[in-house]
Design an enzyme around this catalytic site. Structure first.
Site, PDB file in Angstrom:
ATOM      1  CE  LYS A   1      -4.490   0.779   2.132  1.00  0.00           C
ATOM      2  NZ  LYS A   1      -5.259   0.629   3.370  1.00  0.00           N
TER       3      LYS A   1
HETATM    4  O1  G3P Z   1      -8.071   1.097   4.808  1.00  0.00           O
HETATM    5  C1  G3P Z   1      -8.253   2.452   4.804  1.00  0.00           C
HETATM    6  C2  G3P Z   1      -9.648   2.980   4.983  1.00  0.00           C
HETATM    7  O2  G3P Z   1     -10.602   2.023   4.764  1.00  0.00           O
HETATM    8  C3  G3P Z   1      -9.823   3.839   6.206  1.00  0.00           C
HETATM    9  O3  G3P Z   1     -11.127   3.985   6.634  1.00  0.00           O
HETATM   10  O4  G3P Z   1     -12.817   4.685   8.283  1.00  0.00           O
HETATM   11  O5  G3P Z   1     -10.403   5.292   8.650  1.00  0.00           O
HETATM   12  O6  G3P Z   1     -11.737   6.403   6.871  1.00  0.00           O
HETATM   13  P1  G3P Z   1     -11.553   5.151   7.675  1.00  0.00           P
END
Ligand code: G3P
Length: 214
Positions: free
Chosen positions: A83
């Site tokens: 990533k």
């Molecule tokens: O994997 C990264 C992403 O899904 C993060 O999600 O909820 O932290 O915006 P969030």
């Protein structure tokens, strides 16, 4: 649409994989930090549980260091996907890793131009963060629609991972739009399955069956 679990929690991953619907997993430094475990041993356990690609994020900021970090992680398993953040250094990393046939997931995508550049550099996956766009009164799913359209226009093979999913509607919209993958928190996975009418129906069937037995 493939479903990835957006977690580094081993219990959640084991449970999700046992449901038979999980195709991969995504992690990020914040999700890793929640687990209070050594990074590499944790990633190795995640890879043992998950029967598909597992995104592991680099934490260096210069291209050279990110590539070195990526090579180290890629050696662990063929399922490791690196990533990489979308910025100038990140693009160089994606190009280098793509030439080395190491898979990449370009993360923190908030515009379709970022998604097009990432694909041109050779990204295997891009991750638009829909929830975080909604959080600032934007429309995250509109971005996914744009990326799907652009990739279709030019037959771009990069797969779209809808990330930062906050609720079942994001998941359903991702599938309606034709995104390749949704990466979802474990809490959303259970919400996708539950329906009060299913529970009510089961209760009635079981009650009636008791009468038949009598
Ligand atoms: O994997 C990264 C992403 O899904 C993060 O999600 O909820 O932290 O915006 P969030």
């Amino acid at each position: 649409m493939k479903i990835f679990l957006d977690t580094a929690n081993l219990e959640e991953l084991k449970t999700g994989v046992a449901y038979g619907v999980i195709d991969g997993a995504t992690t990020n430094p914040s999700l890793i930090a929640k687990e209070n475990r050594g990074f590499l041993p944790l990633i190795k356990e995640v890879l043992e549980i998950v029967p598909g690609p597992v995104s592991v994020e680099v934490t260096a900021t210069s291209a050279g260091e990110m590539v070195e970090e990526a090579k180290k992680y890629a050696e662990i398993s063929k399922n490791v996907v690196i990533k990489v953040p979308i910025n100038l250094e990140g693009l160089k990393v994606v190009k280098t890793l793509s030439d080395l046939e190491i898979k990449t997931n370009v993360t923190l995508i908030f515009s379709s131009s970022q998604a097009l550049l990432a694909a041109k550099a050779g990204a295997t996956y891009v991750s638009p963060f829909v929830g975080r766009i909604d959080d600032i009164s934007g429309d995250g799913m509109e971005l996914v629609e744009q990326i799907v359209r652009i990739y279709e226009n030019y037959s771009i093979p990069t797969e779209i991972i809808v990330a930062s999913v906050r609720h079942p509607l994001h998941f359903v919209q991702a599938a309606m739009i034709g995104a390749d993958i949704a990466t979802i928190p474990f809490s959303t996975l259970t919400k996708l399955l539950n329906h009060p009418l299913t529970d009510k129906g089961m209760e009635t069937f079981l009650k009636d069956w008791e009468k038949v037995k009598k």
